[in-house]
Design a protein around this motif. Structure first.
Motif, PDB file in Angstrom:
ATOM      1  N   ALA A 166      36.535  46.446  49.611  1.00  0.00           N
ATOM      2  CA  ALA A 166      37.714  47.275  49.364  1.00  0.00           C
ATOM      3  C   ALA A 166      38.031  48.123  50.591  1.00  0.00           C
ATOM      4  O   ALA A 166      37.160  48.399  51.429  1.00  0.00           O
ATOM      5  CB  ALA A 166      37.489  48.171  48.155  1.00  0.00           C
ATOM      6  N   GLU A 192      43.236  50.532  42.963  1.00  0.00           N
ATOM      7  CA  GLU A 192      44.026  49.322  42.709  1.00  0.00           C
ATOM      8  C   GLU A 192      43.049  48.192  42.429  1.00  0.00           C
ATOM      9  O   GLU A 192      42.332  47.743  43.323  1.00  0.00           O
ATOM     10  CB  GLU A 192      44.915  48.994  43.906  1.00  0.00           C
ATOM     11  N   CYS A 193      42.992  47.802  41.164  1.00  0.00           N
ATOM     12  CA  CYS A 193      42.041  46.769  40.724  1.00  0.00           C
ATOM     13  C   CYS A 193      42.783  45.462  40.443  1.00  0.00           C
ATOM     14  O   CYS A 193      44.017  45.419  40.417  1.00  0.00           O
ATOM     15  CB  CYS A 193      41.304  47.236  39.478  1.00  0.00           C
ATOM     16  N   ASP A 194      42.047  44.408  40.204  1.00  0.00           N
ATOM     17  CA  ASP A 194      42.653  43.093  39.961  1.00  0.00           C
ATOM     18  C   ASP A 194      43.615  43.118  38.782  1.00  0.00           C
ATOM     19  O   ASP A 194      44.670  42.483  38.814  1.00  0.00           O
ATOM     20  CB  ASP A 194      41.558  42.057  39.688  1.00  0.00           C
ATOM     21  N   THR A 203      32.630  53.063  43.276  1.00  0.00           N
ATOM     22  CA  THR A 203      32.931  51.991  44.232  1.00  0.00           C
ATOM     23  C   THR A 203      31.708  51.369  44.869  1.00  0.00           C
ATOM     24  O   THR A 203      31.751  50.236  45.342  1.00  0.00           O
ATOM     25  CB  THR A 203      33.811  52.517  45.377  1.00  0.00           C
ATOM     26  N   ARG A 256      40.121  46.879  44.826  1.00  0.00           N
ATOM     27  CA  ARG A 256      40.611  46.362  46.103  1.00  0.00           C
ATOM     28  C   ARG A 256      41.064  47.465  47.054  1.00  0.00           C
ATOM     29  O   ARG A 256      40.891  47.332  48.268  1.00  0.00           O
ATOM     30  CB  ARG A 256      41.780  45.390  45.855  1.00  0.00           C
ATOM     31  N   VAL A 257      41.688  48.537  46.509  1.00  0.00           N
ATOM     32  CA  VAL A 257      42.204  49.638  47.325  1.00  0.00           C
ATOM     33  C   VAL A 257      41.827  50.957  46.643  1.00  0.00           C
ATOM     34  O   VAL A 257      41.906  51.074  45.419  1.00  0.00           O
ATOM     35  CB  VAL A 257      43.737  49.556  47.500  1.00  0.00           C
TER      36      VAL A 257
END
Length: 347
Positions: A230, A251-253, A196, A150-151
């Protein structure tokens, strides 16, 4: 290793970046035979050959004409690449090229086309992909264990003193193609993209700080939007004394992930923490070569196997074009003061 065939290789370029290659080739002597090493300076090529026990070549043409040379290991500065790639590719030799492929995306594309038209393999030295931590993270992302990214944070807080840039041509567009982005941060950006996927758009600022007398940038910062949705930020500098290891944070789930100094650290949302890999130098401080050569060894071994087994190497020239396009977009964004869209530029 998947094949026992011994590969003949010629080396062109014997400068600072050649040391880890030479050490790796020494370890791989049962798989790779160095047929000759060439540099324009006779003193430099003779000293290099004597140090590592390699034969000397008197010209690049001599190596290209040697029927026992299967591949070129190209370690020259970026401005000396295109003609050499053309010479060897048109002689039927595969090419393993140091990063960057060339100074500009257009020239890098030309090198990819040259090798494609000649039917030879083109590999690029992005050895960070071969770290144990990088490979573990790639496997975990592929399996879905971490969920979606996500980030992203890419940080390259390196230091180079002025003597580094006092070498003729270093940090110039004519020889190197730029500064911190194409010469240093390119490794971190390539690894990031391999994990990514493509970047959709960027907005960036590049600058030269008072710490250095140089033509190109020693500082770059940017925001990135990835095609997978992301968002990310980049900081890259050779003005961060005394220098620290580059890092990637995702930053993943299901976890926060940090890759730094060869170590993968996972902080799971359920409270667990785990790490993989071994800490190692990365060349982020005053000594640019303060890192182990084992990653180069794995990359060269893969390239030799790719030739023997007639398959693409793990890092191809086409793969390298993604990071070239990203760097061009970052520079364009800074120069023109606008957001730059990369959509459609990744093919």
């Amino acid at each position: 290793m998947t094949s026992k065939t011994r590969i003949g290789i010629g080396i062109v370029g014997t400068g600072m970046a050649a040391k880890p290659h030479a050490l790796a080739l020494g370890d791989l002597a049962d798989r790779v035979e160095v047929r000759g090493a060439y540099a324009r300076s006779a003193e430099r090529r003779n000293a290099f050959a004597a140090t590592y026990g390699f034969p000397v070549a008197e010209s690049a043409e001599e190596l290209a004409a040697d029927p026992n040379v299967d591949a070129l290991l190209l370690i020259t500065p970026p401005n000396a690449r295109r003609e050499l790639v053309s010479l060897f590719a048109n002689a039927g030799k595969h090419v393993l090229c140091e990063k960057p492929l060339e100074r500009t995306t257009e020239s890098a594309q030309a090198i990819v086309r040259t090798c494609g038209d000649a039917g030879v393999k083109l590999g690029v030295v992005f050895q960070h992909r071969f770290r144990a931590a990088s490979q573990k993270l790639a496997a975990m992302l592929s399996s879905g264990d971490l969920g979606a990214i996500r980030v992203v944070r890419a940080d390259v807080p390196w230091w180079r003193d002025q003597t580094y840039y006092d070498e003729s041509g270093r940090g110039t567009y004519a020889r190197d193609g730029g500064g911190v982005l194409i010469s240093q941060a390119i490794h971190t950006l390539d690894l990031m993209l391999s994990l990514t996927g493509p970047v959709a758009s960027v907005q960036a600022l590049c600058a030269t700080t008072p710490f250095h007398r140089m033509e190109a940038e020693d500082f770059a910062a940017g925001a990135m939007m990835f095609e997978n949705g992301a968002v990310g930020v980049l900081h890259a500098s050779t003005a961060s004394f005394p220098g620290d290891a580059e890092s990637l944070t995702f930053e993943c789930d299901h976890a926060s992930v940090l890759v730094k100094s060869g170590v993968l650290t996972l902080r799971w949302r359920d409270g667990r923490t785990e790490s993989h890999g071994e800490e190692a130098g990365t060349g982020g401080g005053a000594d640019p070569m303060a890192f182990p050569y084992e990653w180069h060894k794995s990359l060269i071994a893969d390239f030799a196997d790719a030739i023997a087994d007639d398959r693409p190497p793990r890092v191809t020239g086409a793969d390298a074009l993604h990071v070239h396009r990203l760097i061009t977009a970052l520079e364009t964004s800074s120069r023109e003061g606008r957001r730059v869209d990369l959509s459609g530029a990744q093919t």
